[in-house]
Structure formats: C-alpha cells, structure tokens
Scaffold this active site. Structure first.
Site, PDB file in Angstrom:
ATOM      1  CG  ASP A 149      20.460  29.866  -6.565  1.00  0.00           C
ATOM      2  OD1 ASP A 149      20.642  28.654  -6.341  1.00  0.00           O
ATOM      3  OD2 ASP A 149      19.424  30.458  -6.242  1.00  0.00           O
ATOM      4  CG  ASP A 344      19.177  24.146  -4.865  1.00  0.00           C
ATOM      5  OD1 ASP A 344      19.335  25.049  -5.706  1.00  0.00           O
ATOM      6  OD2 ASP A 344      18.947  24.378  -3.671  1.00  0.00           O
TER       7      ASP A 344
END
Length: 460
Positions: A149, A344
C-alpha cells in the site's frame, strides 16, 4: 476558514521544472478492448521477465483474487462491494488532507489510551487493497504474504502469541524462533519515530504500535525489528509491527507492507540500501503478474514533479493539468486541478474534480454512441451495454501532468466492468486520486530523492 486548495498550495512543496512534452503509451485516438480480458481467467499468465538493476531488488506482485495469488481463496468480491469499500478509502483521503480525521478512530475497540489520539492510516480495512507480494522474515526466514500500500507507512505481520487474529495463508510469525528478532524499547528512536502510530508504553517497557482504520478495524502489538528478505536481497533491522491483537479483518493475508512517504515505511527504511526510488507495475488483469522494485532505475520514464505535504507525509502527489479524449484536449480550466492528485495503489478508480469528470464523461459518451447506455454501477455512472460484443472500440484517454508528461491509458485502465473507470469528487476543491485501474501496465516510478513520479508504458 482557508479553503482546501489554498491550504494544499501552502503545504505542497512543488519541485517545478518544465521538460519537453513526453508520452507514455499508445498515441492512437481509439483503443480496442477484448471483452474476454475483463473476466478473470483460471490460469496465471506469465509476466514479462524483469531483472533488477545493480543495487536494486525486485519481487513479483500479484492481484490477491487472481490465479497468480498465493492465497487459496480466489473468489473476486462483487464490483459493487469493491466500489463501496473504494469510496470509503477515497473519503478518508479527502478527510486526511482537510485535517478532519479525528472521528475516524472513534469507537473502534482494541488498545486505546485516553491521552492518545489514535490515527488512521487507510480509508477502510485491508479489503480495499488488491495487490500483494511474498517476503521472508526472521532468522531462519519464514514466508509472509503481505499486501502492499502506497498510502501506508507502518508495516506489520501477525505474530505469536496472537490473542485475537484472523486466519492467514502462512503460519503465524513466531518471534521467539528468530535469532535476529528484537523489540524496540519505549525510549528508542524508532518508537519515537512512530509518532501518532504509537499508542504509548504505560503498561509495557516495549514499544507498542497501533494502526486503526476508518471502518473500525485495527491492529496493535509490539514494534520490533528483524531481518527481511526481498528477492535475493536481505535487509537487517527492518522495523515492523508484530501484531498480537487485531479486529475487523477477514482476509487470508499475513499483514501489510507500507510504501508511503513517512519514516517507518519500507521505502523510507531501505533508501540507504537501495536508494530513494522505487517502482511497481500493476498487471492489466488479476490473471497476470506485475512486480515491485526497490532501488528502481530512473531513466526511460515520462516524469512529472512529485508533490509532498508536510502535514500528510505518507502520500505522494502529482499535478494533473489536462485530459485528452480521442486525442483531443478537453476544455477544462487549469484551475480546476489546483488541489492536486494523490497517487494511490489502494484506491481502485481515479477520482477527478467534479468539473473535470463532467467534461470527461460527456466526451467519452460522445465517442461511444455505437453502444447503448447502461444503468450506473455504484459510483460509476458512465456505463454501456456490451451485450453480444467480443471486443469494444474505446476513445483513447490520456492524462496530462505538469512538466509535459502525457500518460496514454491502457484499454484496461479506461473501462472497469462495463463503465468508465473514473468517478467525480463532490467538488473541485478536494484533492483527486489516481487509482490503481489507471496505473495498470505502467511501471510507476516514485523517485523520492529526485522529486518526480514517472510512468513507463507496457511494463507488465
């Protein structure tokens, strides 16, 4: 009160430069997408061979629900379910930049102290994340399957003794069996470096961490160090959370590897070993593989300046300046993009300022008149009926970033299911998000030291 875009302009350090216009991807005005490619195949396709450059390390990267995944459960959640979770994460990122995140951690359970403000690192639980890697931790090394992530800093795995844990694909990491494991003390620099991600040491001499998510899920335990093996390379004294109590997770992964811009992240910790640049390539479908490289080379990329925020150091930002559909640039005032865009890997579809999305949707529909419109699917409202079609002809979509970087999206980065894979923010003043669908097939470079984000087409 200062508006969001003005606030962001005050805190973003913009490493401005102008470069000749460069392109990543095909330049055609249309792209052809096979309907079959939208379905997850049962066999894992071979990925392109990727060889680490000198001083770098590369590991394979897989979609958690595809046949390449080491997880035994392959069933893909429904698109509507994935998009619901995606909206929670996008809303969290918006609140993070507005400074309104205190309410995210309320009533979540787990370890809590009244004098500590518990942070949130993600928009929702790990179910929002889709890509994972396999690493080896400890001495002797034990395999751990972890999600990646770019919007997280603290890495963690579930450890023995685990008072409250979810089922996972690999055996729980047992720190007592590792000769190189060491918990940090409360007075250590590593513990102080956690900042809000530490939950205090009132009941223990060992440093404790806690990460709490917007949906109430959480992980807490001992902040520690041990040997981490990535590919053929070994990292000594890697700092991570040894999770002993967690709640709200129902996946089979062993933990998470944070690639954010904060000090505790894997990317920051390994900068002294591999350098200050890393990259990844997210595969076009769950049936194929990508890669993650620490110490990535920085040549051959279309680049745009990286934006960083002092109050929110985790996230990497870019400045979108224009959008092209079918080779024609849309009439969108540059000011619409003034709040910036967050890169992201954990958000699925790209969020655009409302004005920009409206223009994109209208232009895309105009180029898709040969297909009947279809009802919206969750947050995606530009949808089409592809019944009976073996392939579809899509207008090309290109994102134009500051510095002259033009990124022509892959066909799999334009359509998700049967809809345009973009959604609108509620206004033009909030930061946008470049989601993982749009990043597919590109090697995405985060050159932290050079202050740039790069794109290289057709990398996986």
């Amino acid at each position: 009160m200062t508006s969001v875009p003005k606030l962001l302009l005050l805190v973003l350090f913009f490493l401005s430069y102008r470069s000749p216009i460069a392109h990543a991807g095909d330049h055609g005005s249309y792209k052809v997408l096979s309907i079959g490619s939208l379905r997850t195949k049962s066999v894992c396709s071979e990925s392109k061979a990727v060889r680490s450059s000198s001083g770098a390390t590369t590991v394979p990267l897989h979609h958690r629900h595809g046949p390449c995944s080491p997880l035994p459960t392959k069933k893909m959640p429904s698109l509507e379910d994935r998009l619901h979770r995606d909206q929670l994460r996008a809303a969290y990122i918006k609140r993070k930049f507005s400074g309104d995140v205190k309410k995210d951690g309320q009533g979540a359970g787990g370890v809590e102290q009244s004098h500590v403000t518990v942070p949130t690192t993600l928009g929702t639980s790990l179910n929002t994340l889709e890509y994972l890697i396999t690493v080896r931790l400890g001495s002797p090394a034990k395999t751990q399957t972890v999600l990646i992530d770019s919007g997280s800093d603290v890495s963690w795995v579930q450890c023995k003794p685990c008072l409250q844990c979810h089922s996972q694909v690999d055996p729980l990491f047992d720190p007592s069996l590792s000769s190189t494991y060491s918990p940090f003390s409360c007075s250590s620099a590593a513990c102080a470096q956690l900042g809000q991600d530490g939950n205090g040491c009132s009941s223990s001499s060992q440093c404790q961490y806690i990460v709490r998510y917007a949906d109430g899920s959480s992980t807490t335990g001992t902040y520690s160090s041990d040997t981490l093996a990535l590919g053929s390379n070994t990292i000594s004294n890697f700092q991570f959370g040894c999770s002993h109590v967690e709640s709200g997770f129902n996946d089979l992964t062993d933990g998470l590897m944070g690639l954010g811009g904060g000090a505790p992240s894997l990317a920051s910790q390994t900068a002294g070993t591999f350098g200050t640049a890393f990259s990844y390539c997210l595969p076009p479908t769950p049936s194929s593989s990508g890669f993650l490289t620490l110490g990535a080379g920085t040549s051959g990329f279309v680049k745009t300046p990286m934006l960083r925020s002092s109050p929110v150091p985790t996230f990497y930002g870019v400045r979108l300046e224009a959008i092209r559909v079918g080779g024609t640039q849309l009439s969108i005032p540059t000011s619409v993009f003034s709040a910036g865009m967050v890169m992201d890997s954990g958000t699925i579809i790209t969020r655009l300022p409302r004005t920009a999305y409206s223009a994109l949707s209208s232009a895309f529909k105009a180029g898709m008149k040969q297909y009947r419109p279809a009802p919206p699917r969750s947050i995606m409202d530009t949808c089409f009926d592809f019944s009976g079609q073996s392939s579809v002809r899509l207008p090309s979509v290109a994102l134009v970033f500051s510095g002259g970087a033009v990124v022509n999206l892959d066909a799999n980065g334009i359509i998700l299911g049967n809809c345009l894979a973009f959604a609108a923010n509620s206004d033009d003043s909030s930061p946008g998000i470049v989601g993982n669908v749009q990043q597919r097939t590109f090697e995405v470079l985060y050159d932290v030291g050079g202050g740039a984000v790069g794109f290289k087409a057709g990398a996986c």
